[in-house]
Scaffold this active site. Structure first.
Site, PDB file in Angstrom:
ATOM      1  N   HIS A 122      63.398 -14.835 -54.238  1.00 33.99           N
ATOM      2  CA  HIS A 122      64.782 -15.280 -54.025  1.00 33.99           C
ATOM      3  C   HIS A 122      65.740 -14.736 -55.086  1.00 33.99           C
ATOM      4  O   HIS A 122      66.814 -15.285 -55.294  1.00 33.99           O
ATOM      5  CB  HIS A 122      64.834 -16.817 -53.973  1.00 33.99           C
ATOM      6  CG  HIS A 122      64.155 -17.383 -52.765  1.00 33.99           C
ATOM      7  ND1 HIS A 122      63.764 -18.693 -52.645  1.00 33.99           N
ATOM      8  CD2 HIS A 122      63.796 -16.793 -51.591  1.00 33.99           C
ATOM      9  CE1 HIS A 122      63.197 -18.890 -51.474  1.00 33.99           C
ATOM     10  NE2 HIS A 122      63.190 -17.753 -50.819  1.00 33.99           N
ATOM     11  N   SER A 220      57.891 -27.274 -52.084  1.00 30.86           N
ATOM     12  CA  SER A 220      57.809 -28.104 -50.878  1.00 30.86           C
ATOM     13  C   SER A 220      57.311 -27.275 -49.698  1.00 30.86           C
ATOM     14  O   SER A 220      56.999 -27.825 -48.649  1.00 30.86           O
ATOM     15  CB  SER A 220      59.161 -28.748 -50.585  1.00 30.86           C
ATOM     16  OG  SER A 220      60.154 -27.750 -50.484  1.00 30.86           O
TER      17      SER A 220
HETATM   18  P1  OAD Z   1      61.835 -27.972 -53.713  1.00 29.26           P
HETATM   19  O1  OAD Z   1      62.823 -28.735 -54.496  1.00 29.26           O
HETATM   20  O2  OAD Z   1      61.995 -27.952 -52.233  1.00 29.26           O
HETATM   21  O3  OAD Z   1      60.371 -28.524 -54.001  1.00 29.26           O
HETATM   22  C1  OAD Z   1      59.885 -28.759 -55.275  1.00 29.26           C
HETATM   23  C2  OAD Z   1      58.489 -29.327 -55.146  1.00 29.26           C
HETATM   24  O4  OAD Z   1      57.937 -29.434 -56.442  1.00 29.26           O
HETATM   25  C3  OAD Z   1      58.408 -30.702 -54.507  1.00 29.26           C
HETATM   26  O5  OAD Z   1      57.409 -30.679 -53.491  1.00 29.26           O
HETATM   27  C4  OAD Z   1      58.011 -31.629 -55.668  1.00 29.26           C
HETATM   28  O6  OAD Z   1      57.165 -32.669 -55.238  1.00 29.26           O
HETATM   29  C5  OAD Z   1      57.252 -30.671 -56.556  1.00 29.26           C
HETATM   30  N1  OAD Z   1      57.251 -30.993 -57.997  1.00 29.26           N
HETATM   31  C6  OAD Z   1      58.251 -31.504 -58.757  1.00 29.26           C
HETATM   32  N2  OAD Z   1      57.895 -31.575 -60.045  1.00 29.26           N
HETATM   33  C7  OAD Z   1      56.624 -31.093 -60.124  1.00 29.26           C
HETATM   34  C8  OAD Z   1      55.675 -30.899 -61.180  1.00 29.26           C
HETATM   35  N3  OAD Z   1      55.979 -31.209 -62.437  1.00 29.26           N
HETATM   36  N4  OAD Z   1      54.473 -30.382 -60.864  1.00 29.26           N
HETATM   37  C9  OAD Z   1      54.153 -30.062 -59.592  1.00 29.26           C
HETATM   38  N5  OAD Z   1      54.986 -30.234 -58.550  1.00 29.26           N
HETATM   39  C10 OAD Z   1      56.205 -30.727 -58.802  1.00 29.26           C
HETATM   40  O7  OAD Z   1      61.783 -26.499 -54.327  1.00 29.26           O
HETATM   41  P2  OAD Z   1      61.229 -25.168 -53.673  1.00 29.26           P
HETATM   42  O8  OAD Z   1      60.039 -25.406 -52.845  1.00 29.26           O
HETATM   43  O9  OAD Z   1      61.134 -24.177 -54.782  1.00 29.26           O
HETATM   44  O10 OAD Z   1      66.014 -21.306 -52.204  1.00 29.26           O
HETATM   45  O11 OAD Z   1      62.431 -24.747 -52.747  1.00 29.26           O
HETATM   46  C11 OAD Z   1      62.355 -23.560 -52.041  1.00 29.26           C
HETATM   47  C12 OAD Z   1      63.701 -22.906 -51.964  1.00 29.26           C
HETATM   48  O12 OAD Z   1      64.648 -23.825 -51.440  1.00 29.26           O
HETATM   49  C13 OAD Z   1      64.294 -22.502 -53.318  1.00 29.26           C
HETATM   50  O13 OAD Z   1      63.842 -21.241 -53.762  1.00 29.26           O
HETATM   51  C14 OAD Z   1      65.758 -22.459 -53.011  1.00 29.26           C
HETATM   52  C15 OAD Z   1      65.885 -23.718 -52.193  1.00 29.26           C
HETATM   53  O14 OAD Z   1      66.943 -23.739 -51.298  1.00 29.26           O
HETATM   54  C16 OAD Z   1      67.006 -20.469 -52.499  1.00 29.26           C
HETATM   55  O15 OAD Z   1      67.724 -20.635 -53.465  1.00 29.26           O
HETATM   56  C17 OAD Z   1      67.128 -19.331 -51.543  1.00 29.26           C
END
Ligand code: OAD
Length: 277
Positions: A122, A220
């Site tokens: 990204h 997520s």
């Molecule tokens: P999310 O905010 O959707 O998900 C974060 C995940 O990390 C969740 O499932 C939490 O439960 C988990 N989490 C939080 N703290 C944690 C920890 N200490 N250890 C392990 N897990 C933990 O973020 P992304 O999946 O990265 O896109 O989101 C994907 C994309 O959506 C991002 O890259 C961004 C966003 O819109 C763009 O900017 C294009």
């Protein structure tokens, strides 16, 4: 903490030491560095509407508002440090010759930690992208046309100064202009509705198809096409290991699923792996 699955994962890594292995990461990886995630209770998309801040339409309509929000995130990132999970991924790269870190994170904390073999699906928040002519600015180039996008400058701004100089003091005249077309340059990240960088995505898919082991860490796993990567690996016979505080759509298909923080689990896996070598 039951160490049995940790030891099993470490053994799996040792047995596949020379094979392709990758970690697919998301915002949860940087959560304990103080960078907010996107979804969940304190997630950015709960407080802000992505359509107002993370689309080209929003940028065309109000570039000042979009840049203030990105500079706020850059300020948070500039003041953050990599955490033990970032460093554990660097150690895996040093131990496993064909290890890749494929991330959705734009914060670049993996680079700061010393990761060398990474793919940023990204983009990167410290780089610049002109949506009008397609020009791309690396971090050191972008600072020249936008001195505010400088880690050292932002790191040293107190909250009060940040409010005064950026939130109140930023004007349209101060926004970066493209050296090629004079359009206002935006942050070097992928916005909603934009394609992912093709060469990065192609390489990521190639890795996912041949990898014997795949980690899905702190994501997520709902944003596509990125979220296809662990699915693809699994489909081609790879072992899927999930590390996440919460369940995700990948949990039912994962071979191992750790309901814990990446900062806790990854260093334990590395420690066990080192013992088995
Ligand atoms: P999310 O905010 O959707 O998900 C974060 C995940 O990390 C969740 O499932 C939490 O439960 C988990 N989490 C939080 N703290 C944690 C920890 N200490 N250890 C392990 N897990 C933990 O973020 P992304 O999946 O990265 O896109 O989101 C994907 C994309 O959506 C991002 O890259 C961004 C966003 O819109 C763009 O900017 C294009």
């Amino acid at each position: 903490m039951d160490l049995k699955p940790i030891k099993e994962v470490a053994l799996l890594l040792a047995q596949n030491r020379d094979k392709t292995i990758f970690a697919f990461s998301g915002a949860g990886l940087s959560a304990e560095s103080g960078i907010p995630t996107f979804r969940g209770k304190d997630g950015l998309w709960n407080k802000y509407d992505p359509r107002d801040l993370a689309t080209f339409e929003a940028f065309q309509e109000d570039p000042l508002k979009v840049w203030k929000w990105y500079l706020w995130r850059m300020w948070l990132i500039a003041r953050a440090n990599p955490n033990p999970a970032h460093y554990a991924l660097v150690e895996l790269e040093q131990i496993l010759p064909n290890f890749w870190h494929i991330t959705q994170n734009v914060d670049g904390l993996h680079r700061v930690a010393g990761q060398k073999k990474y793919l940023e699906l990204h983009g990167n928040i410290w780089e610049g992208k002109c949506r009008y002519c397609g020009a791309h600015y690396k971090e050191h180039e972008f600072k020249i046309i936008f001195p505010l996008a400088d880690r050292d400058y932002l790191r040293n701004l107190s909250e009060e100064k940040f409010k005064k100089e950026i939130l109140e003091g930023l004007t349209l005249e101060k926004l970066p202009r493209c050296s090629f077309c004079n359009g206002i340059v935006g942050p070097g990240v992928v916005w909603f509705g934009e394609p992912l960088p093709e060469h990065v995505l192609t390489q990521a898919f190639e890795i996912a198809k041949i990898a014997k082991v795949c980690f899905s860490i702190g994501t997520s796993a709902v944003v596509y096409p990125a979220a296809y990567l662990p699915e693809l690996c699994k489909k081609h016979g790879g072992v899927l290991i999930e590390i996440n505080l919460d369940e995700t759509p990948l949990t039912p298909v994962a071979d191992y699923s750790f309901r814990a923080s990446a900062t806790e689990i990854l260093p334990l896996i590395v420690e066990e792996l080192k013992k088995s070598l």
